[in-house]
Design a protein around this motif. Structure first.
Motif, PDB file in Angstrom:
ATOM      1  N   ASP A 180       0.822  -1.218   0.000  1.00  0.00           N
ATOM      2  CA  ASP A 180       0.000   0.000   0.000  1.00  0.00           C
ATOM      3  C   ASP A 180       0.853   1.263   0.000  1.00  0.00           C
ATOM      4  O   ASP A 180       0.570   2.209  -0.740  1.00  0.00           O
ATOM      5  CB  ASP A 180      -0.939   0.013   1.203  1.00  0.00           C
ATOM      6  CG  ASP A 180      -2.076  -1.000   1.080  1.00  0.00           C
ATOM      7  OD1 ASP A 180      -2.309  -1.520  -0.031  1.00  0.00           O
ATOM      8  OD2 ASP A 180      -2.709  -1.276   2.117  1.00  0.00           O
ATOM      9  N   VAL A 181       1.890   1.293   0.828  1.00  0.00           N
ATOM     10  CA  VAL A 181       2.760   2.473   0.886  1.00  0.00           C
ATOM     11  C   VAL A 181       3.458   2.660  -0.461  1.00  0.00           C
ATOM     12  O   VAL A 181       3.529   3.780  -0.981  1.00  0.00           O
ATOM     13  CB  VAL A 181       3.785   2.365   2.036  1.00  0.00           C
ATOM     14  CG1 VAL A 181       4.835   3.461   1.946  1.00  0.00           C
ATOM     15  CG2 VAL A 181       3.076   2.424   3.385  1.00  0.00           C
ATOM     16  N   ALA A 182       3.966   1.573  -1.040  1.00  0.00           N
ATOM     17  CA  ALA A 182       4.643   1.673  -2.336  1.00  0.00           C
ATOM     18  C   ALA A 182       3.681   2.172  -3.415  1.00  0.00           C
ATOM     19  O   ALA A 182       4.017   3.071  -4.198  1.00  0.00           O
ATOM     20  CB  ALA A 182       5.236   0.319  -2.724  1.00  0.00           C
ATOM     21  N   ARG A 183       2.482   1.611  -3.442  1.00  0.00           N
ATOM     22  CA  ARG A 183       1.484   2.021  -4.438  1.00  0.00           C
ATOM     23  C   ARG A 183       1.123   3.502  -4.261  1.00  0.00           C
ATOM     24  O   ARG A 183       1.085   4.268  -5.226  1.00  0.00           O
ATOM     25  CB  ARG A 183       0.228   1.154  -4.323  1.00  0.00           C
ATOM     26  CG  ARG A 183      -0.819   1.468  -5.368  1.00  0.00           C
ATOM     27  CD  ARG A 183      -2.176   0.815  -5.133  1.00  0.00           C
ATOM     28  NE  ARG A 183      -2.201  -0.298  -4.231  1.00  0.00           N
ATOM     29  CZ  ARG A 183      -2.466  -1.550  -4.586  1.00  0.00           C
ATOM     30  NH1 ARG A 183      -2.725  -1.846  -5.836  1.00  0.00           N
ATOM     31  NH2 ARG A 183      -2.496  -2.504  -3.687  1.00  0.00           N
ATOM     32  N   ALA A 214       2.857   5.875  -2.763  1.00  0.00           N
ATOM     33  CA  ALA A 214       4.012   6.729  -3.068  1.00  0.00           C
ATOM     34  C   ALA A 214       4.196   6.867  -4.576  1.00  0.00           C
ATOM     35  O   ALA A 214       4.531   7.948  -5.076  1.00  0.00           O
ATOM     36  CB  ALA A 214       5.267   6.162  -2.415  1.00  0.00           C
ATOM     37  N   ALA A 215       3.958   5.787  -5.311  1.00  0.00           N
ATOM     38  CA  ALA A 215       4.042   5.850  -6.773  1.00  0.00           C
ATOM     39  C   ALA A 215       2.950   6.771  -7.331  1.00  0.00           C
ATOM     40  O   ALA A 215       3.209   7.590  -8.216  1.00  0.00           O
ATOM     41  CB  ALA A 215       3.918   4.442  -7.367  1.00  0.00           C
ATOM     42  N   GLU A 216       1.747   6.652  -6.782  1.00  0.00           N
ATOM     43  CA  GLU A 216       0.640   7.519  -7.220  1.00  0.00           C
ATOM     44  C   GLU A 216       0.954   8.998  -6.964  1.00  0.00           C
ATOM     45  O   GLU A 216       0.615   9.852  -7.780  1.00  0.00           O
ATOM     46  CB  GLU A 216      -0.653   7.135  -6.514  1.00  0.00           C
ATOM     47  CG  GLU A 216      -1.251   5.841  -7.007  1.00  0.00           C
ATOM     48  CD  GLU A 216      -2.465   5.384  -6.198  1.00  0.00           C
ATOM     49  OE1 GLU A 216      -2.772   5.991  -5.140  1.00  0.00           O
ATOM     50  OE2 GLU A 216      -3.102   4.408  -6.627  1.00  0.00           O
ATOM     51  N   GLU A 247      12.443   7.126  -5.695  1.00  0.00           N
ATOM     52  CA  GLU A 247      12.925   7.824  -4.499  1.00  0.00           C
ATOM     53  C   GLU A 247      11.788   8.106  -3.533  1.00  0.00           C
ATOM     54  O   GLU A 247      11.963   8.025  -2.315  1.00  0.00           O
ATOM     55  CB  GLU A 247      13.658   9.106  -4.901  1.00  0.00           C
ATOM     56  CG  GLU A 247      15.000   8.807  -5.553  1.00  0.00           C
ATOM     57  CD  GLU A 247      15.657  10.018  -6.202  1.00  0.00           C
ATOM     58  OE1 GLU A 247      15.021  11.104  -6.279  1.00  0.00           O
ATOM     59  OE2 GLU A 247      16.812   9.869  -6.648  1.00  0.00           O
ATOM     60  N   ASN A 248      10.601   8.414  -4.053  1.00  0.00           N
ATOM     61  CA  ASN A 248       9.454   8.653  -3.182  1.00  0.00           C
ATOM     62  C   ASN A 248       9.030   7.371  -2.466  1.00  0.00           C
ATOM     63  O   ASN A 248       8.692   7.390  -1.280  1.00  0.00           O
ATOM     64  CB  ASN A 248       8.285   9.250  -3.969  1.00  0.00           C
ATOM     65  CG  ASN A 248       7.284   9.943  -3.077  1.00  0.00           C
ATOM     66  OD1 ASN A 248       7.645  10.744  -2.210  1.00  0.00           O
ATOM     67  ND2 ASN A 248       6.014   9.653  -3.276  1.00  0.00           N
TER      68      ASN A 248
END
Length: 120
Positions: free
Chosen positions: A10-13, A15-17, A55-56
């Motif tokens: 969830d955090v990766a998704r 952050a990508a968004e 990086e985000n």
């Protein structure tokens, strides 16, 4: 604080968004590979955007106490791999994503929606 697999995805998704990643896909490969349980795959239009997305993701997970075990391709910005153990994040430039086509390569994997990642 240790994050669950669901939380890392969830955090990766998210952050990508935040960095306008395109075509964010989560594949459940737990039943077909020992590499990891989930791939998070996304793309950016330019190398600069790809680096910003990666990086985000790194920053947002580090804020929650999770650092990548390994990261590859950050300097080049064409295909960045972030290894979080049970979750591996792939951030591609659009051309590289089309060329490598991980979704086809891992065609037996289940594509999961936001709320479907389960705890193993």
């Amino acid at each position: 604080m240790t994050l669950s697999i669901q939380q890392i995805v969830d955090v990766a998704r998210n952050a990508a968004e935040e960095k306008k990643a395109q075509d964010i896909t989560v594949l459940n490969i737990s039943g077909i590979s020992v590499i990891c349980d989930y791939f998070v795959i996304c793309s950016g239009q330019t190398g600069i955007q790809v680096k910003a997305i990666a990086e985000n993701i790194i920053d947002r997970l580090i804020e929650r106490g999770v650092a990548p075990k390994r990261r590859e391709g950050l300097r080049e910005g064409n295909w960045i791999l972030l290894d979080y153990g049970d979750v591996v994040v792939h951030v591609f430039r659009e051309e590289e994503r089309a060329f490598y086509n991980l979704e086809r390569l891992w065609g037996d994997a289940q594509v999961v929606n936001n709320s479907v990642v389960s705890q193993n």
